[in-house]
Design an enzyme around this catalytic site. Structure first.
Site, PDB file in Angstrom:
ATOM      1  N   HIS A   1      25.277  31.242  32.747  1.00 24.68           N
ATOM      2  CA  HIS A   1      24.119  32.130  32.748  1.00 24.68           C
ATOM      3  C   HIS A   1      23.947  32.854  34.081  1.00 24.68           C
ATOM      4  O   HIS A   1      22.833  33.249  34.429  1.00 24.68           O
ATOM      5  CB  HIS A   1      22.850  31.344  32.403  1.00 24.68           C
ATOM      6  CG  HIS A   1      22.845  30.802  31.014  1.00 24.68           C
ATOM      7  ND1 HIS A   1      22.691  31.596  29.899  1.00 24.68           N
ATOM      8  CD2 HIS A   1      23.011  29.527  30.549  1.00 24.68           C
ATOM      9  CE1 HIS A   1      22.749  30.843  28.813  1.00 24.68           C
ATOM     10  NE2 HIS A   1      22.947  29.588  29.176  1.00 24.68           N
TER      11      HIS A   1
ATOM     12  N   GLU B   1      22.928  22.310  55.585  1.00 15.68           N
ATOM     13  CA  GLU B   1      22.170  21.890  56.759  1.00 15.68           C
ATOM     14  C   GLU B   1      23.047  21.727  57.994  1.00 15.68           C
ATOM     15  O   GLU B   1      22.661  22.143  59.091  1.00 15.68           O
ATOM     16  CB  GLU B   1      21.471  20.550  56.488  1.00 15.68           C
ATOM     17  CG  GLU B   1      20.169  20.635  55.730  1.00 15.68           C
ATOM     18  CD  GLU B   1      19.537  19.267  55.550  1.00 15.68           C
ATOM     19  OE1 GLU B   1      18.337  19.153  55.819  1.00 15.68           O
ATOM     20  OE2 GLU B   1      20.234  18.318  55.146  1.00 15.68           O
TER      21      GLU B   1
ATOM     22  N   CYS C   1      14.195  -5.743  59.181  1.00 19.59           N
ATOM     23  CA  CYS C   1      14.329  -7.017  59.876  1.00 19.59           C
ATOM     24  C   CYS C   1      15.158  -6.890  61.140  1.00 19.59           C
ATOM     25  O   CYS C   1      16.033  -6.039  61.254  1.00 19.59           O
ATOM     26  CB  CYS C   1      14.985  -8.046  58.954  1.00 19.59           C
ATOM     27  SG  CYS C   1      14.026  -8.420  57.481  1.00 19.59           S
TER      28      CYS C   1
ATOM     29  N   GLU D   1      20.982  17.850  46.302  1.00 21.25           N
ATOM     30  CA  GLU D   1      21.015  17.165  47.591  1.00 21.25           C
ATOM     31  C   GLU D   1      22.353  17.369  48.290  1.00 21.25           C
ATOM     32  O   GLU D   1      22.413  17.564  49.512  1.00 21.25           O
ATOM     33  CB  GLU D   1      20.721  15.673  47.391  1.00 21.25           C
ATOM     34  CG  GLU D   1      20.877  14.808  48.633  1.00 21.25           C
ATOM     35  CD  GLU D   1      19.898  15.139  49.750  1.00 21.25           C
ATOM     36  OE1 GLU D   1      20.066  14.586  50.851  1.00 21.25           O
ATOM     37  OE2 GLU D   1      18.974  15.959  49.541  1.00 21.25           O
TER      38      GLU D   1
ATOM     39  N   ARG E   1      11.013  -0.895  64.309  1.00 22.92           N
ATOM     40  CA  ARG E   1      11.492  -0.973  62.938  1.00 22.92           C
ATOM     41  C   ARG E   1      10.352  -1.261  61.959  1.00 22.92           C
ATOM     42  O   ARG E   1      10.490  -1.004  60.771  1.00 22.92           O
ATOM     43  CB  ARG E   1      12.522  -2.105  62.814  1.00 22.92           C
ATOM     44  CG  ARG E   1      13.762  -1.910  63.660  1.00 22.92           C
ATOM     45  CD  ARG E   1      14.542  -3.214  63.733  1.00 22.92           C
ATOM     46  NE  ARG E   1      15.776  -3.056  64.490  1.00 22.92           N
ATOM     47  CZ  ARG E   1      16.985  -3.079  63.951  1.00 22.92           C
ATOM     48  NH1 ARG E   1      17.119  -3.260  62.661  1.00 22.92           N
ATOM     49  NH2 ARG E   1      18.065  -2.944  64.681  1.00 22.92           N
TER      50      ARG E   1
ATOM     51  N   TRP F   1       9.956  -7.809  57.537  1.00 23.19           N
ATOM     52  CA  TRP F   1       9.001  -6.963  56.816  1.00 23.19           C
ATOM     53  C   TRP F   1       9.158  -7.255  55.333  1.00 23.19           C
ATOM     54  O   TRP F   1      10.113  -6.854  54.697  1.00 23.19           O
ATOM     55  CB  TRP F   1       9.258  -5.486  57.107  1.00 23.19           C
ATOM     56  CG  TRP F   1       8.150  -4.595  56.644  1.00 23.19           C
ATOM     57  CD1 TRP F   1       7.098  -4.904  55.840  1.00 23.19           C
ATOM     58  CD2 TRP F   1       7.989  -3.218  56.981  1.00 23.19           C
ATOM     59  NE1 TRP F   1       6.289  -3.811  55.653  1.00 23.19           N
ATOM     60  CE2 TRP F   1       6.813  -2.761  56.336  1.00 23.19           C
ATOM     61  CE3 TRP F   1       8.715  -2.321  57.758  1.00 23.19           C
ATOM     62  CZ2 TRP F   1       6.358  -1.447  56.457  1.00 23.19           C
ATOM     63  CZ3 TRP F   1       8.265  -1.017  57.871  1.00 23.19           C
ATOM     64  CH2 TRP F   1       7.089  -0.594  57.229  1.00 23.19           C
TER      65      TRP F   1
ATOM     66  N   LYS G   1      13.629  17.019  62.830  1.00 21.68           N
ATOM     67  CA  LYS G   1      13.681  15.802  62.030  1.00 21.68           C
ATOM     68  C   LYS G   1      12.426  15.608  61.196  1.00 21.68           C
ATOM     69  O   LYS G   1      12.487  15.361  60.009  1.00 21.68           O
ATOM     70  CB  LYS G   1      13.892  14.584  62.949  1.00 21.68           C
ATOM     71  CG  LYS G   1      14.050  13.270  62.189  1.00 21.68           C
ATOM     72  CD  LYS G   1      15.253  13.318  61.268  1.00 21.68           C
ATOM     73  CE  LYS G   1      15.411  12.067  60.443  1.00 21.68           C
ATOM     74  NZ  LYS G   1      16.464  12.219  59.426  1.00 21.68           N
TER      75      LYS G   1
ATOM     76  N   LYS H   1      22.813  19.129  51.991  1.00 20.07           N
ATOM     77  CA  LYS H   1      23.480  18.495  53.128  1.00 20.07           C
ATOM     78  C   LYS H   1      24.554  19.410  53.706  1.00 20.07           C
ATOM     79  O   LYS H   1      24.693  19.535  54.927  1.00 20.07           O
ATOM     80  CB  LYS H   1      24.112  17.156  52.703  1.00 20.07           C
ATOM     81  CG  LYS H   1      23.114  16.059  52.484  1.00 20.07           C
ATOM     82  CD  LYS H   1      22.512  15.605  53.790  1.00 20.07           C
ATOM     83  CE  LYS H   1      21.125  15.017  53.585  1.00 20.07           C
ATOM     84  NZ  LYS H   1      20.085  15.973  53.268  1.00 20.07           N
TER      85      LYS H   1
ATOM     86  N   ASN I   1      19.075 -11.297  57.785  1.00 21.56           N
ATOM     87  CA  ASN I   1      18.797  -9.950  57.288  1.00 21.56           C
ATOM     88  C   ASN I   1      19.627  -9.724  56.038  1.00 21.56           C
ATOM     89  O   ASN I   1      20.797 -10.123  55.998  1.00 21.56           O
ATOM     90  CB  ASN I   1      19.182  -8.881  58.321  1.00 21.56           C
ATOM     91  CG  ASN I   1      18.303  -8.905  59.546  1.00 21.56           C
ATOM     92  OD1 ASN I   1      17.292  -9.591  59.594  1.00 21.56           O
ATOM     93  ND2 ASN I   1      18.711  -8.149  60.553  1.00 21.56           N
ATOM     94  N   GLY I   2      19.062  -9.066  55.034  1.00 20.86           N
ATOM     95  CA  GLY I   2      19.828  -8.729  53.839  1.00 20.86           C
ATOM     96  C   GLY I   2      19.274  -9.380  52.588  1.00 20.86           C
ATOM     97  O   GLY I   2      18.159  -9.912  52.572  1.00 20.86           O
TER      98      GLY I   2
END
Length: 632
Positions: free
Chosen positions: A528, A512, A2, A505, A27, A81, A627, A509, A118-119
């Site tokens: 192990h 990266e 939004c 993850e 957006r 949206w 990206k 990060k 928004n929200g």
């Protein structure tokens, strides 16, 4: 995602409002609208608040505005949206309140209150019931209309006072802009969990509101970034900002910044890097991704020509195809899909799947996960699966116009917004939110989601933006960890159960953007092999929620300490893991059950970010990475 644009001026502001919406079109949205106070423009008849709304593009809205000769010097505009069902005009913003006893979707009747938002408002159902009891008639399924009626019910001649009183009753995340019929030259804004900026016009003669400075590019470069809980009062030739308790804020507390906003890229605002900005946008991104989700219905995943409910009835297993961070979101979803929906789930690295011999099952739901929707390996894997006769396809993706959405029968489009930093953050957590909704929808389709469980899970989802804000407040403690990590060259990450993918993850990060070698393991695998690497120079990060595997995890921690390893533990408050020599503990604000991966990953993102900053790497553009990976 939004977008909000608002203005108070002495000239016809409609062209600038529409231009602002056009700058926010990147957006994605399914509806748009504009409302102006006709009396705010000298010479206009006394028609008060009037609006135009459309489920087409902003260009069509502009044509509608021109046809209706919509003019005004005070106005608000919005792009929205929706996340489920067919977009309809009565759900589009701005929303009106005509007062008790009047339907708010009357297209010809001027409004009493106009509002864009928004929200997500978590307690909208309770507020709706209260307002209905007072005679307010609702014309939409949105939580936004609740705020409009609430402001109307509290109005007593002062719009600012009414908005402030209304925000004190709201729970959740919001950025709002509001007008009232009786105050032609005034717009009031407020923010909590969703971004909102103030634009100061030339010589202070006109002022603007927007959800992103980009919307004001070419109009003003004088921007004030509103902070959590701020309210702002725009009037002709002046403005002021207060905290949530109504205390005026001095100009130095909310300084005017010169911002060169461009429509081609998001602005950094007060942040050092886009990655940091995007980490802190996650409460808003989750709120936007979940906006409009009133219940668990298959229609959330409908495609252009395919009904999700029919597909969900036919499938008996799930195959997830993804790469990189999206692959880890798929690994997390496997625990949900099997544990909650009871559906056998396989997760494949997309770049590997297409090159091996597999056993196709035509009753499998093939789920692809991609931020851009253009990831070459994932697209190729999707096409390979379809060539094997697996025609039931669904994507969780952040770009509605992408190839992935076009080529899958079903879709859930997340609303993370543009993510500029190469290392994905908000795209990952919004993917998790979408995958959890998919889990619940499949569980319901298979008769495995009791009503009380659905209500409990929905409440937890709606609370996520607020919970994420509390986790982000841990940043100073994470910075202290990062100072240690910046001097290391290797790190281990441990997790158990559905937090093992979060450890993966976290390691990704760190490697990266800081270029520190990092690996992640299920904690039970430590003995192990990886335990051979543990020394005081090998920090060991452990995700330790208070779940059924906690006691097993504590044993793994002891294995590290006994060998001189240094532990960094993200622990729930009630895990009884106490810090000490060689054991650093950050306590999470609350235990969040099956949704805790969305919270535990945030400190790991911050750890990678601040470690990279300390090492002086190019955070947003790490070496050798891009990206969107659109080549194999």
């Amino acid at each position: 995602m939004c977008g909000i644009v608002g203005a108070v001026s002495a000239r016809n502001i409609v062209p600038l409002l529409v231009q602002g919406l056009q700058r926010l079109e990147y957006r994605g949205y399914d509806s748009c609208g504009i409302a102006v106070h006709a009396q705010s423009l000298a010479g206009q008849p006394g028609t008060g608040l009037v609006r135009a709304r459309s489920t087409a593009r902003v260009a069509e809205l502009l044509a509608q505005v021109a046809h209706d000769d919509l003019q005004g010097a005070t106005g608000i505009a919005h792009t929205r949206w929706a996340t489920h069902g067919a977009p309809q005009v009565h759900n589009a913003h701005p929303h009106f309140s005509h007062g008790p006893g009047a339907a708010s979707d009357d297209a010809t009747r001027p409004g009493r209150v106009a509002l864009v938002h928004n929200g997500i408002i978590e307690n909208h159902e309770a507020l709706r019931a209260q307002l209905q009891a007072r005679g307010y008639v609702f014309a939409s399924q949105t939580d936004t209309e609740v705020i409009a009626h609430l402001v109307d019910s509290l109005y007593d001649g002062d719009l600012f006072a009414a908005v402030r009183a209304a925000t004190q009753q709201l729970r959740g995340a919001f950025a709002i802009a509001v007008m009232h019929r009786d105050e032609p030259h005034r717009v009031v804004g407020a923010r909590a969990g969703s971004p909102l900026v103030l634009g100061v016009g030339a010589e202070g003669a006109e002022h603007f509101l927007a959800s992103d400075a980009m919307a004001l590019a070419g109009v003003t470069d004088q921007i004030v970034y509103l902070e959590e809980g701020d309210l702002v009062d725009l009037q002709l030739g002046r403005y002021w900002i207060t905290s949530a308790d109504g205390q005026p804020l001095a100009p130095q507390q909310r300084p005017v910044r010169t911002v060169q906003a461009h429509s081609g890229a998001a602005e950094l605002g007060p942040y050092r890097h886009y990655m940091q900005k995007e980490i802190f946008e996650q409460p808003r991104a989750i709120a936007d991704t979940l906006e409009g989700v009133q219940g668990i219905v298959p229609e959330l995943f409908d495609g252009a020509d395919t009904a999700a409910w029919r597909v969900f009835q036919e499938i008996d297993s799930v195959l997830i195809l993804a790469c990189g961070t999206s692959y880890y979101s798929g690994l997390t979803a496997k625990y949900w899909l099997e544990g909650i929906a009871g559906i056998p789930t396989q997760v494949e690295v997309a770049s590997e799947y297409r090159y091996r011999t597999s056993v196709p099952n035509p009753r499998t739901l093939v789920v692809t996960i991609s931020q851009s929707g253009e990831t070459a390996d994932t697209l190729a894997a999707l096409r390979h699966a379809k060539s094997l006769g697996m025609r039931h396809t669904l994507t969780v993706c952040n770009v509605a116009t992408s190839a992935m959405v076009r080529e899958c029968a079903l879709a859930y489009v997340t609303r993370a917004g543009v993510e500029i930093g190469v290392a994905s953050t908000k795209a990952f957590t919004t993917q998790l939110a979408g995958l959890f909704l998919l889990t619940l929808a499949l569980a319901q389709a298979k008769g495995r989601l009791p009503e009380e469980d659905e209500a409990r899970h929905l409440q937890a989802l709606r609370h996520l933006p607020v919970a994420l804000q509390a986790v982000l407040a841990l940043e100073p403690q994470v910075i202290s960890w990062a100072e240690d990590f910046a001097r290391k060259e290797n790190a281990l990450f441990l997790g158990r159960g559905l937090h093992y993918p979060i450890a993966l993850e976290g390691a990704l990060k760190l490697k990266e953007i800081s270029y520190i070698h990092a690996e992640a393991y299920p904690a039970g695998e430590l003995k192990h092999g990886p335990l051979a690497l543990v020394t005081e120079q090998m920090p060991v990060v452990t995700v330790a929620p208070n779940d059924a595997l906690l006691e097993k995890l504590k044993s793994n921690l002891q294995e590290v300490r006994a060998r001189g390893g240094v532990l960094y533990v993200l622990a729930d408050a009630d895990t009884h893991i106490d810090g000490g020599e060689g054991l650093h503990v950050i306590r999470m604000p609350e235990h969040y059950g099956v949704l805790s991966p969305l919270l535990h990953v945030v400190p790991l993102q911050l750890l990678a970010y601040h470690t990279a900053c300390a090492r002086g790497t190019d955070v947003d553009k790490p070496r050798n990475l891009a990206k969107s990976v659109t080549v194999e």
